[in-house]
Write an enzyme that holds these catalytic residues in place. Structure first.
Site, short mmCIF file in Angstrom:
data_model
loop_
_atom_site.label_atom_id
_atom_site.label_comp_id
_atom_site.label_asym_id
_atom_site.label_seq_id
_atom_site.Cartn_x
_atom_site.Cartn_y
_atom_site.Cartn_z
N LYS A 168 -15.22 13.64 -16.25
CA LYS A 168 -15.57 12.55 -17.16
C LYS A 168 -14.68 12.70 -18.38
O LYS A 168 -14.51 13.79 -18.90
CB LYS A 168 -17.05 12.69 -17.52
CG LYS A 168 -17.52 12.06 -18.81
CD LYS A 168 -19.05 12.01 -18.80
CE LYS A 168 -19.64 12.29 -20.16
NZ LYS A 168 -21.12 12.29 -20.12
N LYS A 170 -13.90 11.24 -22.25
CA LYS A 170 -14.44 10.45 -23.35
C LYS A 170 -13.38 9.45 -23.79
O LYS A 170 -12.18 9.77 -23.80
CB LYS A 170 -14.80 11.36 -24.53
CG LYS A 170 -15.93 12.34 -24.22
CD LYS A 170 -17.26 11.63 -24.19
CE LYS A 170 -18.40 12.62 -24.21
NZ LYS A 170 -19.71 11.94 -24.18
N ASP A 195 -16.70 7.83 -20.58
CA ASP A 195 -17.90 7.69 -21.43
C ASP A 195 -17.45 7.19 -22.80
O ASP A 195 -16.68 7.85 -23.49
CB ASP A 195 -18.60 9.06 -21.56
CG ASP A 195 -19.94 8.96 -22.30
OD1 ASP A 195 -20.28 7.85 -22.77
OD2 ASP A 195 -20.63 10.00 -22.41
N GLU A 220 -19.70 4.92 -18.67
CA GLU A 220 -20.96 5.32 -19.30
C GLU A 220 -21.08 4.71 -20.70
O GLU A 220 -20.15 4.81 -21.50
CB GLU A 220 -20.99 6.85 -19.36
CG GLU A 220 -22.29 7.44 -19.87
CD GLU A 220 -22.28 8.99 -19.82
OE1 GLU A 220 -21.42 9.58 -19.12
OE2 GLU A 220 -23.12 9.60 -20.48
N ASP A 245 -26.69 5.72 -20.84
CA ASP A 245 -27.07 7.03 -21.38
C ASP A 245 -27.96 6.79 -22.61
O ASP A 245 -29.20 6.74 -22.49
CB ASP A 245 -25.78 7.81 -21.73
CG ASP A 245 -26.01 9.14 -22.43
OD1 ASP A 245 -27.18 9.47 -22.72
OD2 ASP A 245 -25.04 9.86 -22.73
N LYS A 269 -30.74 12.48 -19.01
CA LYS A 269 -30.68 13.67 -19.86
C LYS A 269 -32.12 14.06 -20.11
O LYS A 269 -32.84 13.34 -20.82
CB LYS A 269 -30.00 13.34 -21.19
CG LYS A 269 -28.51 13.47 -21.14
CD LYS A 269 -27.86 13.28 -22.48
CE LYS A 269 -26.36 13.17 -22.25
NZ LYS A 269 -25.68 12.49 -23.34
N GLY A 297 -25.51 16.26 -19.89
CA GLY A 297 -25.57 17.46 -20.72
C GLY A 297 -25.40 17.14 -22.19
O GLY A 297 -24.97 16.03 -22.55
O1 OSB Z 1 -22.70 11.22 -24.18
O2 OSB Z 1 -22.85 12.54 -22.58
C1 OSB Z 1 -22.72 12.37 -23.77
C2 OSB Z 1 -22.18 15.71 -25.54
C3 OSB Z 1 -22.86 15.48 -26.72
C4 OSB Z 1 -23.44 14.27 -26.94
C5 OSB Z 1 -23.34 13.27 -25.98
C6 OSB Z 1 -22.68 13.49 -24.79
C7 OSB Z 1 -22.07 14.73 -24.58
C8 OSB Z 1 -21.28 15.06 -23.41
C9 OSB Z 1 -21.17 16.52 -23.07
O3 OSB Z 1 -20.66 14.27 -22.76
C10 OSB Z 1 -21.75 16.87 -21.79
C11 OSB Z 1 -21.87 18.37 -21.59
O4 OSB Z 1 -22.89 18.96 -21.97
O5 OSB Z 1 -20.96 18.95 -21.00
MG MG Z 2 -22.90 9.92 -22.53
#
Ligand code: OSB
Ligand code: MG
Length: 375
Positions: A168, A170, A195, A220, A245, A269, A297
């Site tokens: 994934k 960002k 995401d 996402e 999410d 989550k 996560g």
């Molecule tokens: O949007 O999924 C998210 C981390 C902090 C806040 C939001 C997100 C995330 C991640 C990290 O994408 C996922 C991980 O724990 O590896």
């Molecule tokens: Mg997310």
């Protein structure tokens, strides 16, 4: 969950702050440390732990570690004491928590600690208590926004070499198409998703439509953090499945998203939806209604990470989630054993009772920034 909570001997709060191996950039912030609020409960001489997935700042969600501390100390722990005195089950306690609106991350920290406790009291691993099946978990990595597409390609390369099952990346406005193009050019075949953490609005629809050509597993949370309706308009216009999410806080949100066809996948989550039990109810609903699910996560320490792993032993978790190795984020975690990827990219369930992970006292002390004994 009909098991009685039993007599609670003590509830303690620890705030820990762990340096991240690399800064983690999203559309809403750059994190250099992980600050986590931990709940430690002792009952019948058994110690259990829960972790709150909130952050210091309200950029992902309105909850912060400070608001969670307030809610846990002033509302949840008093309800826990009443429930313990009256001989409630965990389901009964959950019901009494409903009076408190929202604050799911605070609730999850307490509830999950109690699940760990119940499992340890029954001398079973957590997955067995919640009805899961012993099996290896798929891995997935979430790669932050990088300075250049070249830096992103390097990070993806490392993840592919480690055998992560899905990647994934960002994205945010202005750091999207060029980055996806670069990754797809080098890795045309990998399971890839993006995401946006709510960075776009419907005004960006022409840009988002262009994402379809990158053969993404899903996108996402493209739109606003609290939106369900506009995502339904967007999903009609694009081929790539939308995954929600931030917008999903409870089962009712999932039902609304299903009826409006706002998404085809839900990021479950457990911390955001109030813990493992609510997460499982959402899981069941999604499975019955053809919505894809995976476990998200929040850069958790080993405690929260273990809960995410146990959750994924439940039926329906067939998509890889945000479950990565401990060393991806931390030089040294506060628990043993660290999460590691097997050569085939899978992750084993921690062995033993409850979550199966043990807090290492020296590491907890070394990384502690706040402590309070609540009862
Ligand atoms: O949007 O999924 C998210 C981390 C902090 C806040 C939001 C997100 C995330 C991640 C990290 O994408 C996922 C991980 O724990 O590896
Ligand atoms: Mg997310």
């Amino acid at each position: 969950m009909n098991l009685k909570i039993g007599k609670i001997e003590s509830v303690e709060i620890y705030m820990v702050k762990l340096p991240l191996v690399n800064p983690f950039e999203t559309s809403f912030s750059v994190e250099t440390h992980k600050e986590a609020l931990l709940v430690k409960i002792i009952s019948s001489g058994i110690t259990c732990w829960g972790e709150c997935v909130a952050s210091p700042a309200p950029y992902y969600s309105y909850e912060t570690n400070e608001t969670a501390y307030h809610i846990i100390k002033d509302f949840l722990v008093p309800l826990l004491q009443t429930a313990s005195a009256k001989g409630f089950s965990l389901a009964g306690l959950q019901k009494s928590f409903l009076r408190i609106r929202g604050h799911n991350m605070a609730k999850a920290a307490v509830e999950n600690a109690l699940l760990d406790l119940l499992a340890r009291k029954e001398s079973v691993p957590l997955y067995e208590l919640i009805g899961g099946r012993a099996r290896k978990i798929m891995s997935g990595i979430s790669i932050g926004i990088k300075e250049t597409p070249r830096a992103l390609i390097e990070a993806v390369h490392k993840a592919v070499e480690s055998r992560y099952h899905r990647i994934k990346m960002k994205i945010k406005r202005g750091k999207d198409i060029e980055y996806m193009e670069a990754v797809r050019e080098v890795f045309p075949q990998i399971d890839l998703m993006v995401d946006a953490n709510s960075d776009y609005t419907m005004a960006d629809i022409e840009t988002i439509k262009k994402f379809d050509k990158f053969d993404l597993m899903m996108i996402e949370q493209p739109l606003e953090h609290d939106d369900i309706y506009f995502h339904s308009l967007l999903q009609k216009e694009i081929k790539t499945p939308i995954c929600l999410d931030e917008s999903i806080k409870n089962l009712k949100d999932v039902e609304a998203a299903l009826r409006m066809r706002s998404c085809r996948v839900i990021n479950i989550k457990q911390g955001r939806v109030g813990g493992i039990l609510n997460a499982s109810a959402i899981r069941q609903f999604c499975c019955a209604n053809d919505l894809g699910i995976w476990s998200g996560g929040m850069l958790e320490t080993g405690i929260g990470r273990a809960f995410n792993i146990h959750l994924q032993t439940l039926p329906g978790f067939v998509l890889p989630g945000d479950t990565s190795e401990t060393c991806r984020y931390f030089e040294e975690d506060i628990v043993d054993k660290p999460v590691v990827l097997e050569p085939d990219g899978f992750i084993e369930i921690p062995k033993g009772e409850g979550t199966g992970v043990q807090v290492v006292p020296e590491r907890l002390e070394r990384n502690k920034v706040f402590y309070e004994k609540l009862t």
